[in-house]
Write a protein that holds these residues in place. Sequence first.
Motif, PDB file in Angstrom:
ATOM      1  N   ILE A  30       0.805  -1.225   0.000  1.00 40.73           N
ATOM      2  CA  ILE A  30       0.000   0.000   0.000  1.00 40.73           C
ATOM      3  C   ILE A  30       0.840   1.279   0.000  1.00 40.73           C
ATOM      4  CG2 ILE A  30      -0.404   0.301   2.522  1.00 40.73           C
ATOM      5  CD1 ILE A  30      -3.204   0.453  -0.006  1.00 40.73           C
ATOM      6  N   ARG A  31       1.991   1.247   0.699  1.00 38.78           N
ATOM      7  CA  ARG A  31       2.900   2.407   0.728  1.00 38.78           C
ATOM      8  C   ARG A  31       4.339   1.918   0.647  1.00 38.78           C
ATOM      9  NH1 ARG A  31      -1.520   3.781   3.694  1.00 38.78           N
ATOM     10  NH2 ARG A  31      -0.888   2.272   5.239  1.00 38.78           N
ATOM     11  N   ARG A  37     -12.059  10.153  -6.372  1.00 39.86           N
ATOM     12  CA  ARG A  37     -12.848   9.570  -5.282  1.00 39.86           C
ATOM     13  C   ARG A  37     -14.360   9.603  -5.561  1.00 39.86           C
ATOM     14  NH1 ARG A  37     -11.246   6.072  -1.474  1.00 39.86           N
ATOM     15  NH2 ARG A  37     -12.580   6.995   0.091  1.00 39.86           N
ATOM     16  N   TYR A  49       1.237  10.727   1.588  1.00 43.07           N
ATOM     17  CA  TYR A  49       1.116  10.187   0.229  1.00 43.07           C
ATOM     18  C   TYR A  49       2.410   9.486  -0.192  1.00 43.07           C
ATOM     19  CZ  TYR A  49       1.248   9.843  -4.794  1.00 43.07           C
ATOM     20  OH  TYR A  49       1.415   9.353  -6.060  1.00 43.07           O
ATOM     21  N   SER A  50       2.236   8.294  -0.748  1.00 43.33           N
ATOM     22  CA  SER A  50       3.375   7.508  -1.194  1.00 43.33           C
ATOM     23  C   SER A  50       3.123   7.072  -2.649  1.00 43.33           C
ATOM     24  CB  SER A  50       3.488   6.282  -0.270  1.00 43.33           C
ATOM     25  OG  SER A  50       4.388   5.345  -0.773  1.00 43.33           O
ATOM     26  N   TYR A  60      -4.255   7.179  -6.444  1.00 47.21           N
ATOM     27  CA  TYR A  60      -3.025   6.907  -5.680  1.00 47.21           C
ATOM     28  C   TYR A  60      -2.852   5.439  -5.347  1.00 47.21           C
ATOM     29  CZ  TYR A  60      -6.809   7.046  -2.325  1.00 47.21           C
ATOM     30  OH  TYR A  60      -8.015   6.820  -1.721  1.00 47.21           O
ATOM     31  N   ARG A  86       2.849   5.081  -5.927  1.00 48.45           N
ATOM     32  CA  ARG A  86       2.837   3.634  -6.201  1.00 48.45           C
ATOM     33  C   ARG A  86       3.012   3.394  -7.687  1.00 48.45           C
ATOM     34  NH1 ARG A  86       4.052   0.663  -2.806  1.00 48.45           N
ATOM     35  NH2 ARG A  86       5.530   2.355  -2.910  1.00 48.45           N
ATOM     36  N   PRO A 124     -13.498   6.342   5.218  1.00 44.50           N
ATOM     37  CA  PRO A 124     -12.335   7.136   4.799  1.00 44.50           C
ATOM     38  C   PRO A 124     -12.742   8.311   3.912  1.00 44.50           C
ATOM     39  CG  PRO A 124     -11.932   4.790   4.477  1.00 44.50           C
ATOM     40  CD  PRO A 124     -13.393   4.936   4.783  1.00 44.50           C
ATOM     41  N   VAL A 165      -7.080   9.399   5.931  1.00 46.00           N
ATOM     42  CA  VAL A 165      -6.805  10.628   5.187  1.00 46.00           C
ATOM     43  C   VAL A 165      -5.374  10.572   4.660  1.00 46.00           C
ATOM     44  CG1 VAL A 165      -6.172  11.851   7.320  1.00 46.00           C
ATOM     45  CG2 VAL A 165      -6.797  13.159   5.309  1.00 46.00           C
ATOM     46  N   PHE A 186      -2.115   9.293   6.627  1.00 45.93           N
ATOM     47  CA  PHE A 186      -1.022   8.727   5.834  1.00 45.93           C
ATOM     48  C   PHE A 186      -0.358   9.801   4.999  1.00 45.93           C
ATOM     49  CE2 PHE A 186      -4.230   5.306   6.239  1.00 45.93           C
ATOM     50  CZ  PHE A 186      -3.482   4.425   7.013  1.00 45.93           C
ATOM     51  N   GLN A 201     -12.854  -4.398   0.286  1.00 45.21           N
ATOM     52  CA  GLN A 201     -12.243  -3.079   0.063  1.00 45.21           C
ATOM     53  C   GLN A 201     -13.313  -2.012   0.023  1.00 45.21           C
ATOM     54  OE1 GLN A 201      -9.314  -2.317   0.476  1.00 45.21           O
ATOM     55  NE2 GLN A 201      -8.308  -4.288   0.354  1.00 45.21           N
TER      56      GLN A 201
HETATM   57  N1  SAH Z   1     -10.511   0.243   0.395  1.00 43.42           N
HETATM   58  C1  SAH Z   1     -10.282   1.147   1.437  1.00 43.42           C
HETATM   59  C2  SAH Z   1      -8.845   1.538   1.622  1.00 43.42           C
HETATM   60  C3  SAH Z   1      -7.803   0.518   1.636  1.00 43.42           C
HETATM   61  S1  SAH Z   1      -6.181   1.150   1.749  1.00 43.42           S
HETATM   62  C4  SAH Z   1     -11.030   2.411   1.127  1.00 43.42           C
HETATM   63  O1  SAH Z   1     -11.194   2.789  -0.003  1.00 43.42           O
HETATM   64  O2  SAH Z   1     -11.411   3.052   2.072  1.00 43.42           O
HETATM   65  C5  SAH Z   1      -6.185   1.943   3.335  1.00 43.42           C
HETATM   66  C6  SAH Z   1      -5.799   3.394   3.304  1.00 43.42           C
HETATM   67  O3  SAH Z   1      -4.473   3.544   2.871  1.00 43.42           O
HETATM   68  C7  SAH Z   1      -6.594   4.251   2.348  1.00 43.42           C
HETATM   69  O4  SAH Z   1      -7.822   4.616   2.849  1.00 43.42           O
HETATM   70  C8  SAH Z   1      -5.671   5.430   2.131  1.00 43.42           C
HETATM   71  O5  SAH Z   1      -5.908   6.432   3.092  1.00 43.42           O
HETATM   72  C9  SAH Z   1      -4.296   4.841   2.358  1.00 43.42           C
HETATM   73  N2  SAH Z   1      -3.534   4.767   1.108  1.00 43.42           N
HETATM   74  C10 SAH Z   1      -3.795   4.028   0.014  1.00 43.42           C
HETATM   75  N3  SAH Z   1      -2.881   4.245  -0.950  1.00 43.42           N
HETATM   76  C11 SAH Z   1      -2.003   5.149  -0.446  1.00 43.42           C
HETATM   77  C12 SAH Z   1      -0.836   5.795  -0.964  1.00 43.42           C
HETATM   78  N4  SAH Z   1      -0.407   5.560  -2.189  1.00 43.42           N
HETATM   79  N5  SAH Z   1      -0.180   6.664  -0.155  1.00 43.42           N
HETATM   80  C13 SAH Z   1      -0.630   6.924   1.096  1.00 43.42           C
HETATM   81  N6  SAH Z   1      -1.711   6.348   1.616  1.00 43.42           N
HETATM   82  C14 SAH Z   1      -2.410   5.472   0.859  1.00 43.42           C
END
Ligand code: SAH
Length: 459
Positions: A72-73, A300, A359-360, A190, A362, A286, A327, A357, A228
């Motif tokens: 995820i990050r 979103r 932002y990372s 993201y 991907r 979220p 967030v 979080f 999810q």
């Molecule tokens: N399916 C869930 C989220 C799963 S991932 C939803 O949509 O609510 C869990 C959390 O990780 C996300 O809600 C988001 O805040 C965070 N996240 C996902 N990708 C990220 C990224 N590239 N960088 C930082 N945070 C991220």
Amino acid sequence: MKITQQEILAQAAVAESLRPVFAGKKAMVRTFGCQQNEADGERILGELVACGLTPTEELAEADVVILNTCAIREHAEQRVLGIIGSMKKEKEKRPQMLMGMCGCMAQEPHRQEQLMQSYPFVDFLFGTDMHHRVPGILKEVLSSRRQKQFVTDLPHSEFGVISEGTPVCRDSAYKAKVSVMYGCNNFCSYCIVPYVRGHERSRDSAEVLAEVEGLVKGGYKDIMLLGQNVNSYRGDMDFPALLEKCASFEGEYWVRFMTSHPKDASPALVRVMAEQQRVAKHFHLPFQSGNDRILSAMNRKYNREQYLEKALAIKERVKDVSLTSDVIVGFPTETEKEFLDTVELVKQVGFDMLYTFIYSPRKGTVAEKMEGRIPHEEQVRRFSYLSEVQNEIAQKNNDALVGKVLTVLSEGANEKGVPTGRSSGNKIVTFDTPVPRGQFCKVEIHTAKQYALGGKLLK
Ligand code: SAH
Ligand code: SF4
Ligand code: F3S
């Protein structure tokens, strides 16, 4: 694609045939990431047990080790790569040990390549749609001397399976995770999840209900329905109806769910939570950003106002609800003013808990190619500022619970030996008199911290 019962039985037969090979040997599955991944880890361990292995949590005594990873990050991935690196030594000491990797990182093409090139001591890797094939995979690996990879190259619309009737080795005797759907079609700009988990697919409601009923009869007290985006559940009923049915079995237990996407969190879902006594009063919704331009860049599909309307409706309609959220700060091009919109939204809603979080980027996602990356120091500053704001809110929300009596599901004692448990809103509650884990009790709240409550057990 639903895996046929024929295939499931064939795998069970392979597992049976491996029992003599693995007799007296031990297996460890180490899971990273979300609850969905934890649920997968329990299934993978179940398969290993079916193959004759005994579970262990000690690396030094494990004959089969599987790392069930998260992508995820960046930080999550670096952690796993560090652990794999450190396992090289273990593998040199005990070359006969089998080392595998699965989960979301294993599904990324660039990680598959990296593993082949830089970590040749990892014996095998399998993707997120291969869990039902674990016995067959082990069998192939045993007879091969080269690193083996079991991954699909199907496009998103076809990638992903549902398998029913595979073994599971749950890690708790009173809390259970039940996936109701898999994959994601939302493609938030993201997020890596749709790429590594495939398209959305739902289990049959009859399968979910049979599993939940079995868990309730087996003494489980806290059952978490997972997806999810559970609101995209499309069986022969929608998610609110499924939740209502899951909450209608005889007995004292809680059903909760994770996660809802604000674009489809419906009034029907809020109603079921408000009305059904067994549905835990915890809503995780979220929001990711409080600014419309950023929300749109994140893909979103809702705006600030729509989010606020839903969040405030939940607080109004569900008595004593605990509202939590995710967030992201420092999304590409996010200005200070746009960040302050997020801060403002957090103040307006008053979340009980906020997972913040940084932002990372991907690999392969839309946002990865966006210009206007925010410098790391600035992201950290926004992170710290928002965390401080949230901490104050959490303290205030918990202060308001002092004097109330909460139903708590005991989790035994914490690492300091203090009796502890969780409330219906999933808050940590410590108390004065031990209660066996997995039992409900009533606690009168006397003290409040930001993320924990303390009180006295009522007899
Ligand atoms: N399916 C869930 C989220 C799963 S991932 C939803 O949509 O609510 C869990 C959390 O990780 C996300 O809600 C988001 O805040 C965070 N996240 C996902 N990708 C990220 C990224 N590239 N960088 C930082 N945070 C991220
Ligand atoms: Fe990722 Fe968005 Fe799907 Fe959640 S809804 S898993 S954040 S793409
Ligand atoms: Fe991580 Fe995969 Fe879950 S990326 S958060 S383990 S779906």
